[in-house]
Design a protein around this motif. Structure first.
Motif, PDB file in Angstrom:
ATOM      1  N   UNK A 212       0.793  -1.501  -0.164  1.00 27.14           N
ATOM      2  CA  UNK A 212      -0.111   0.062   0.110  1.00 27.14           C
ATOM      3  C   UNK A 212       0.892   0.901   0.089  1.00 27.14           C
ATOM      4  N   UNK A 213       2.055   1.208  -0.104  1.00 26.35           N
ATOM      5  CA  UNK A 213       2.749   2.207  -0.311  1.00 26.35           C
ATOM      6  C   UNK A 213       2.923   3.289  -0.877  1.00 26.35           C
ATOM      7  N   UNK A 214       2.151   4.861  -1.005  1.00 23.48           N
ATOM      8  CA  UNK A 214       2.087   5.351  -1.893  1.00 23.48           C
ATOM      9  C   UNK A 214       2.711   6.550  -2.678  1.00 23.48           C
ATOM     10  N   UNK A 215       4.159   5.847  -2.069  1.00 17.76           N
ATOM     11  CA  UNK A 215       5.703   7.074  -3.022  1.00 17.76           C
ATOM     12  C   UNK A 215       6.462   5.949  -3.125  1.00 17.76           C
ATOM     13  N   UNK A 216       7.174   6.526  -3.457  1.00 24.02           N
ATOM     14  CA  UNK A 216       9.338   5.568  -3.919  1.00 24.02           C
ATOM     15  C   UNK A 216       9.444   5.565  -3.262  1.00 24.02           C
ATOM     16  N   UNK A 217       9.967   3.998  -2.603  1.00 27.27           N
ATOM     17  CA  UNK A 217      10.446   3.696  -1.041  1.00 27.27           C
ATOM     18  C   UNK A 217      11.567   2.462  -1.361  1.00 27.27           C
ATOM     19  N   UNK A 218      12.706   2.981  -0.929  1.00 29.18           N
ATOM     20  CA  UNK A 218      13.844   2.224  -0.862  1.00 29.18           C
ATOM     21  C   UNK A 218      13.643   1.114   0.103  1.00 29.18           C
ATOM     22  N   UNK A 219      13.923   0.339   0.155  1.00 31.76           N
ATOM     23  CA  UNK A 219      14.328  -0.293   1.592  1.00 31.76           C
ATOM     24  C   UNK A 219      15.531  -1.179   1.316  1.00 31.76           C
ATOM     25  N   UNK A 220      16.583  -0.753   2.403  1.00 32.35           N
ATOM     26  CA  UNK A 220      18.457  -1.271   2.478  1.00 32.35           C
ATOM     27  C   UNK A 220      18.005  -2.647   3.653  1.00 32.35           C
ATOM     28  N   UNK A 221      18.600  -3.956   3.539  1.00 32.79           N
ATOM     29  CA  UNK A 221      18.141  -4.443   4.466  1.00 32.79           C
ATOM     30  C   UNK A 221      20.252  -5.805   4.597  1.00 32.79           C
ATOM     31  N   UNK A 222      20.088  -6.055   5.380  1.00 36.25           N
ATOM     32  CA  UNK A 222      21.702  -6.913   5.771  1.00 36.25           C
ATOM     33  C   UNK A 222      21.398  -7.880   6.290  1.00 36.25           C
ATOM     34  N   UNK A 223      21.871  -9.136   5.354  1.00 36.46           N
ATOM     35  CA  UNK A 223      21.854 -10.568   5.522  1.00 36.46           C
ATOM     36  C   UNK A 223      22.675 -11.165   6.368  1.00 36.46           C
ATOM     37  N   UNK A 224      23.851 -10.274   7.289  1.00 34.98           N
ATOM     38  CA  UNK A 224      23.343 -10.825   8.614  1.00 34.98           C
ATOM     39  C   UNK A 224      23.032  -9.576  10.174  1.00 34.98           C
ATOM     40  N   UNK A 225      22.006  -8.755  10.015  1.00 35.32           N
ATOM     41  CA  UNK A 225      21.209  -7.791  11.059  1.00 35.32           C
ATOM     42  C   UNK A 225      21.462  -9.255  12.039  1.00 35.32           C
ATOM     43  N   UNK A 226      21.842  -9.295  12.950  1.00 33.00           N
ATOM     44  CA  UNK A 226      21.162  -9.639  14.236  1.00 33.00           C
ATOM     45  C   UNK A 226      20.200  -9.396  14.801  1.00 33.00           C
ATOM     46  N   UNK A 227      20.162  -8.171  14.531  1.00 39.79           N
ATOM     47  CA  UNK A 227      18.556  -7.693  15.459  1.00 39.79           C
ATOM     48  C   UNK A 227      17.521  -7.562  14.528  1.00 39.79           C
ATOM     49  N   UNK A 228      17.488  -7.763  13.393  1.00 38.23           N
ATOM     50  CA  UNK A 228      16.162  -7.921  12.361  1.00 38.23           C
ATOM     51  C   UNK A 228      17.098  -8.748  11.645  1.00 38.23           C
ATOM     52  N   UNK A 229      16.840 -10.005  11.440  1.00 34.64           N
ATOM     53  CA  UNK A 229      16.640 -11.327  11.103  1.00 34.64           C
ATOM     54  C   UNK A 229      16.145 -11.574   9.555  1.00 34.64           C
ATOM     55  N   UNK A 230      16.700 -11.618   8.639  1.00 28.13           N
ATOM     56  CA  UNK A 230      17.045 -11.312   6.817  1.00 28.13           C
ATOM     57  C   UNK A 230      15.197 -12.462   7.312  1.00 28.13           C
ATOM     58  N   UNK A 231      15.125 -13.560   7.684  1.00 30.73           N
ATOM     59  CA  UNK A 231      14.025 -14.261   7.080  1.00 30.73           C
ATOM     60  C   UNK A 231      13.201 -13.368   7.386  1.00 30.73           C
ATOM     61  N   UNK A 232      13.111 -12.351   9.058  1.00 35.28           N
ATOM     62  CA  UNK A 232      11.685 -12.197   9.095  1.00 35.28           C
ATOM     63  C   UNK A 232      11.273 -11.388   7.725  1.00 35.28           C
ATOM     64  N   UNK A 233      12.146 -10.695   6.964  1.00 35.96           N
ATOM     65  CA  UNK A 233      12.094  -9.541   6.036  1.00 35.96           C
ATOM     66  C   UNK A 233      11.465 -10.022   4.734  1.00 35.96           C
ATOM     67  N   UNK A 234      11.737 -11.230   4.408  1.00 38.74           N
ATOM     68  CA  UNK A 234      11.834 -11.103   2.808  1.00 38.74           C
ATOM     69  C   UNK A 234      10.132 -12.092   2.786  1.00 38.74           C
ATOM     70  N   UNK A 235       9.437 -12.709   3.806  1.00 40.28           N
ATOM     71  CA  UNK A 235       8.523 -13.082   3.403  1.00 40.28           C
ATOM     72  C   UNK A 235       7.238 -11.809   2.739  1.00 40.28           C
TER      73      UNK A 235
END
Length: 308
Positions: free
Chosen positions: A265-288
């Motif tokens: 539902x994003x209403x403007x151009x958006x960039x999301x940057x993530x890191x594969x080895x982020x210990x606080x925001x695990x990548x598997x919680x983002x990919x879905x």
């Protein structure tokens, strides 16, 4: 490259161990280095505005404004959980932006400045909206929101809610799209250091908010005498966030406040940057949540939680 090493290693345990060390290094070291670097030079001025919150009455929103004489764009930079506008990654970002003729507001989420009679949650966008509509910034042609960690999460919520002619984009760096998944990661005993640091910042914010509320004749529904006894993020959300913001329980908070399911539902151009080895925001919680979103998604094998 470490991604290639992980895929081809015959020793999964060793690779996992070194991957964790890599992630912790890039989460901690850039922030330690950032503390000794000089911040942006030039003029700064406090930005303060007030608006009415439906449940708490008059609320103060604030930040640190860096004007630029040639700027036609304003970047609003939003800090992460348990932090404030003095965070090294916020200061560093401000310095880089000013060098590119972009004015900056280092934005304080509700209560992080120690002056508001209230505090923030992961879904609270009213204060950011007040900044966007501030008369002080009416001369800018464009506004871009740049949020880090939970600040990125709040910025993404704003991107799903607000259509404003001057908001040209949102950038979210290492945002927790699934609050329940990130809560489980933060409450893992392996990363006690991070959780302890975050909770210390949250306690300070909430205690100062309670003092301001008392001064204004208001009461925050928080367990004043038990804040020091809260040792997990889940317990914090259950005992502090849920009663203040009216969620049914902590699982209701995580389900309703997580921005991941709403990224279509994003209403403007958006960039999301993530890191594969982020210990606080695990990548598997983002990919879905990243397959259907219109956002431009960049996942890097280098760096970790808001450290690159």
């Amino acid at each position: 490259d470490m991604k290639s090493t992980e895929r081809h290693s015959s020793n999964g345990r060793a690779t996992s161990f070194f991957g964790r060390i890599y992630g912790h290094y890039w989460t901690v070291v850039p922030h330690l280095v950032g503390r000794i670097k000089h911040g942006p030079s030039g003029e700064t001025q406090p930005w303060i505005t007030s608006f009415t919150d439906p449940s708490m009455g008059e609320i103060r929103a604030s930040g640190i404004y860096h004007p630029h004489p040639d700027a036609r764009t304003l970047a609003i930079v939003v800090h992460g959980l348990g932090s404030d506008p003095s965070a090294d990654y916020v200061v560093h970002t401000a310095k880089e932006l000013l060098g590119k003729n972009i004015a900056v507001l280092r934005f304080s989420m509700r209560g992080a400045d120690g002056q508001a009679p209230d505090f923030y949650n992961a879904q609270l966008t009213a204060d950011l909206k007040a900044a966007i509509r501030s008369p002080l910034f009416s001369h800018f042609e464009r506004i871009v929101i740049i949020g880090f960690s939970l600040g990125g999460h709040v910025s993404l919520w704003l991107g799903t809610e607000l259509e404003h002619p001057k908001v040209h984009g949102v950038i979210a760096v290492c945002p927790p799209l699934d609050l329940a998944g990130c809560q489980r990661a933060l409450d893992n005993p392996r990363i006690n250091f991070y959780r302890t640091h975050v909770l210390a910042g949250l306690r300070e914010t909430v205690r100062e908010a309670a003092v301001r509320a008392t001064e204004m004749g208001r009461t925050l529904p928080i367990p004043h005498d038990q804040l020091d006894e809260i040792r997990t993020i889940r317990a914090w959300d259950e005992q502090v966030i849920v009663p203040r913001f009216g969620y049914a329980d902590v699982d209701d908070y995580y389900a309703r406040a997580s921005v991941g399911p709403h990224l279509t539902q994003l209403k403007c151009p958006t960039l999301i940057i993530a890191a594969e080895r982020d210990p606080m925001v695990p990548i598997e919680t983002l990919t879905p949540f990243l397959t259907e979103t219109p956002a431009d998604v960049r996942i890097t094998s280098q760096g970790a939680h808001v450290g690159f």
